[in-house]
Scaffold this motif. Sequence first.
Motif, PDB file in Angstrom:
ATOM      1  N   GLU A  16       0.776  -1.313   0.045  1.00 42.75           N
ATOM      2  CA  GLU A  16       0.047  -0.027  -0.038  1.00 42.75           C
ATOM      3  C   GLU A  16       0.843   1.286   0.160  1.00 42.75           C
ATOM      4  OE1 GLU A  16      -3.263   0.524  -0.205  1.00 42.75           O
ATOM      5  OE2 GLU A  16      -3.419  -1.428  -0.863  1.00 42.75           O
ATOM      6  N   GLU A  17       1.845   1.210   0.611  1.00 43.36           N
ATOM      7  CA  GLU A  17       2.915   2.399   0.947  1.00 43.36           C
ATOM      8  C   GLU A  17       3.584   2.522  -0.483  1.00 43.36           C
ATOM      9  OE1 GLU A  17       2.859   4.621   3.507  1.00 43.36           O
ATOM     10  OE2 GLU A  17       1.790   3.167   4.865  1.00 43.36           O
ATOM     11  N   MET A  18       3.824   1.447  -1.128  1.00 37.73           N
ATOM     12  CA  MET A  18       4.502   1.586  -2.487  1.00 37.73           C
ATOM     13  C   MET A  18       3.403   2.322  -3.394  1.00 37.73           C
ATOM     14  SD  MET A  18       7.528   0.741  -2.588  1.00 37.73           S
ATOM     15  CE  MET A  18       8.297   0.307  -3.998  1.00 37.73           C
ATOM     16  N   GLU A  49       8.703  10.258   0.382  1.00 41.14           N
ATOM     17  CA  GLU A  49       8.294  10.004   1.719  1.00 41.14           C
ATOM     18  C   GLU A  49       7.608   8.864   1.871  1.00 41.14           C
ATOM     19  OE1 GLU A  49       7.169  13.547   4.061  1.00 41.14           O
ATOM     20  OE2 GLU A  49       5.393  12.039   4.936  1.00 41.14           O
ATOM     21  N   GLU A  50       6.591   8.506   0.908  1.00 43.46           N
ATOM     22  CA  GLU A  50       5.879   7.159   0.857  1.00 43.46           C
ATOM     23  C   GLU A  50       6.743   5.884   0.698  1.00 43.46           C
ATOM     24  OE1 GLU A  50       3.209   7.173   2.254  1.00 43.46           O
ATOM     25  OE2 GLU A  50       2.194   8.933   1.970  1.00 43.46           O
ATOM     26  N   TYR A  51       7.729   6.194  -0.156  1.00 43.32           N
ATOM     27  CA  TYR A  51       8.681   4.989  -0.367  1.00 43.32           C
ATOM     28  C   TYR A  51       9.455   4.761   0.888  1.00 43.32           C
ATOM     29  CZ  TYR A  51      12.716   2.581  -2.077  1.00 43.32           C
ATOM     30  OH  TYR A  51      13.768   1.949  -2.294  1.00 43.32           O
ATOM     31  N   GLY A  52       9.834   5.941   1.717  1.00 43.65           N
ATOM     32  CA  GLY A  52      10.292   5.824   3.066  1.00 43.65           C
ATOM     33  C   GLY A  52       9.540   4.964   4.033  1.00 43.65           C
ATOM     34  N   HIS A  53       8.311   5.204   3.819  1.00 43.46           N
ATOM     35  CA  HIS A  53       7.491   4.329   4.767  1.00 43.46           C
ATOM     36  C   HIS A  53       7.342   3.005   4.454  1.00 43.46           C
ATOM     37  CE1 HIS A  53       4.579   8.225   5.285  1.00 43.46           C
ATOM     38  NE2 HIS A  53       5.595   8.134   5.747  1.00 43.46           N
ATOM     39  N   ALA A  54       7.282   2.676   3.122  1.00 43.20           N
ATOM     40  CA  ALA A  54       7.623   1.258   2.717  1.00 43.20           C
ATOM     41  C   ALA A  54       8.792   0.594   3.180  1.00 43.20           C
ATOM     42  CB  ALA A  54       7.407   1.039   1.068  1.00 43.20           C
ATOM     43  N   ALA A  93      -7.196   8.913   0.334  1.00 44.43           N
ATOM     44  CA  ALA A  93      -6.050   7.982   0.315  1.00 44.43           C
ATOM     45  C   ALA A  93      -5.663   7.883   1.658  1.00 44.43           C
ATOM     46  CB  ALA A  93      -5.043   8.173  -0.526  1.00 44.43           C
ATOM     47  N   GLU A  94      -5.066   9.067   2.399  1.00 43.48           N
ATOM     48  CA  GLU A  94      -4.750   9.146   3.761  1.00 43.48           C
ATOM     49  C   GLU A  94      -5.477   8.620   4.800  1.00 43.48           C
ATOM     50  OE1 GLU A  94      -1.539   9.146   4.192  1.00 43.48           O
ATOM     51  OE2 GLU A  94      -0.807  10.006   2.426  1.00 43.48           O
ATOM     52  N   GLN A  95      -6.754   8.899   4.366  1.00 41.30           N
ATOM     53  CA  GLN A  95      -7.676   8.261   5.607  1.00 41.30           C
ATOM     54  C   GLN A  95      -7.829   6.841   5.511  1.00 41.30           C
ATOM     55  OE1 GLN A  95     -11.044  10.732   4.168  1.00 41.30           O
ATOM     56  NE2 GLN A  95     -11.280  11.179   6.137  1.00 41.30           N
ATOM     57  N   LYS A  96      -7.677   6.348   4.142  1.00 41.71           N
ATOM     58  CA  LYS A  96      -7.600   4.775   3.899  1.00 41.71           C
ATOM     59  C   LYS A  96      -6.459   4.168   4.648  1.00 41.71           C
ATOM     60  CE  LYS A  96      -8.167   1.699   0.267  1.00 41.71           C
ATOM     61  NZ  LYS A  96      -7.374   1.232  -0.742  1.00 41.71           N
ATOM     62  N   VAL A  97      -5.240   4.686   4.341  1.00 40.07           N
ATOM     63  CA  VAL A  97      -3.989   4.279   4.851  1.00 40.07           C
ATOM     64  C   VAL A  97      -4.086   4.575   6.478  1.00 40.07           C
ATOM     65  CG1 VAL A  97      -1.648   4.803   5.425  1.00 40.07           C
ATOM     66  CG2 VAL A  97      -2.390   4.887   3.073  1.00 40.07           C
ATOM     67  N   THR A  98      -4.714   5.398   7.129  1.00 37.12           N
ATOM     68  CA  THR A  98      -4.919   5.430   8.677  1.00 37.12           C
ATOM     69  C   THR A  98      -5.626   4.100   9.195  1.00 37.12           C
ATOM     70  OG1 THR A  98      -4.858   7.896   8.417  1.00 37.12           O
ATOM     71  CG2 THR A  98      -5.799   6.860  10.438  1.00 37.12           C
ATOM     72  N   GLU A 126       2.495   9.539  12.598  1.00 34.28           N
ATOM     73  CA  GLU A 126       2.492  10.137  11.073  1.00 34.28           C
ATOM     74  C   GLU A 126       1.393  10.282  10.519  1.00 34.28           C
ATOM     75  OE1 GLU A 126       5.053  11.141   9.753  1.00 34.28           O
ATOM     76  OE2 GLU A 126       4.812  10.914   7.541  1.00 34.28           O
ATOM     77  N   GLN A 127       0.369   9.336  10.726  1.00 33.87           N
ATOM     78  CA  GLN A 127      -0.986   9.603   9.908  1.00 33.87           C
ATOM     79  C   GLN A 127      -1.669  10.580  10.438  1.00 33.87           C
ATOM     80  OE1 GLN A 127      -0.040   7.497   7.089  1.00 33.87           O
ATOM     81  NE2 GLN A 127      -2.038   8.049   6.813  1.00 33.87           N
ATOM     82  N   VAL A 128      -1.483  11.100  11.532  1.00 31.85           N
ATOM     83  CA  VAL A 128      -2.132  12.095  12.175  1.00 31.85           C
ATOM     84  C   VAL A 128      -1.714  13.378  11.403  1.00 31.85           C
ATOM     85  CG1 VAL A 128      -2.606  13.724  14.136  1.00 31.85           C
ATOM     86  CG2 VAL A 128      -2.804  11.275  14.467  1.00 31.85           C
ATOM     87  N   GLU A 129      -0.408  13.367  11.186  1.00 29.90           N
ATOM     88  CA  GLU A 129       0.152  14.518  10.464  1.00 29.90           C
ATOM     89  C   GLU A 129      -0.138  14.479   8.769  1.00 29.90           C
ATOM     90  OE1 GLU A 129       4.512  15.170   9.814  1.00 29.90           O
ATOM     91  OE2 GLU A 129       4.543  14.656  11.943  1.00 29.90           O
ATOM     92  N   GLU A 130      -0.123  13.432   8.234  1.00 31.22           N
ATOM     93  CA  GLU A 130      -0.627  13.113   7.168  1.00 31.22           C
ATOM     94  C   GLU A 130      -1.898  13.480   6.517  1.00 31.22           C
ATOM     95  OE1 GLU A 130       2.635  12.557   4.937  1.00 31.22           O
ATOM     96  OE2 GLU A 130       1.893  10.620   4.480  1.00 31.22           O
ATOM     97  N   GLU A 131      -2.693  13.215   7.521  1.00 34.11           N
ATOM     98  CA  GLU A 131      -4.065  13.382   7.235  1.00 34.11           C
ATOM     99  C   GLU A 131      -4.326  15.202   7.585  1.00 34.11           C
ATOM    100  OE1 GLU A 131      -7.698  11.418   8.601  1.00 34.11           O
ATOM    101  OE2 GLU A 131      -6.767   9.771   8.820  1.00 34.11           O
TER     102      GLU A 131
HETATM  103 FE1  FEO Z   1       2.343   6.171   4.327  1.00 29.80          FE
HETATM  104 FE2  FEO Z   1       0.867   8.901   3.478  1.00 29.80          FE
HETATM  105  O1  FEO Z   1       0.886   7.209   4.070  1.00 29.80           O
END
Ligand code: FEO
Length: 165
Positions: A16-18, A49-54, A93-98, A126-131
């Motif tokens: 999902e992060e990729m 940044e998302e690649y970094g999460h993966a 998308a960010e809400q879905k990731v959360t 991180e998701q709080v920030e991303e959303e």
């Molecule tokens: Fe890695 Fe923006 O969720």
Amino acid sequence: MVPQKVQTALNNQLNEEMFASYSYLAMSAYFESHDLSGFASWFRAQSTEEYGHAMKIFDYLHQAGGKVTLKEIKSPKTNWKAYLDVFKDMYAAEQKVTKSINSIVELSGKEKDYATNNFLQWFVSEQVEEEATAQKLLKRMEMVGNNTPGLLMMDRELGMRASGQ
Ligand code: FEO
């Protein structure tokens, strides 16, 4: 050792992060093709940044004695009717990731996998920030609409974000 169910969930999350990385890269390409290079560079940084999460999940699985299983990455959406729609998609998308992160937190708790539960706390914050970021930008785009000076101002501002931040 990471329980099998948790390993599967983490590998799905890695995918999902990729996909998020790929989606933001598509958004970057879209803005590039509309000569909004500041928007493009912001989404490119977001993609990194998302690649970094993966990769965080990739490294954790190895450290914790799990197995990384890489799967096919879906094709992202590549075109939008309006600039605003890109931001609507990003927020959704960010809400879905959360939701997805929260479900793995819950699963790791059920499986008594405290190490993964602890590892995932970083993603929860991180998701709080991303959303919040996605919501803020969406609101600003709603205000700007198709007003050219407003768009150019946002383009300049977003272009100030350094790559990878
Ligand atoms: Fe890695 Fe923006 O969720």
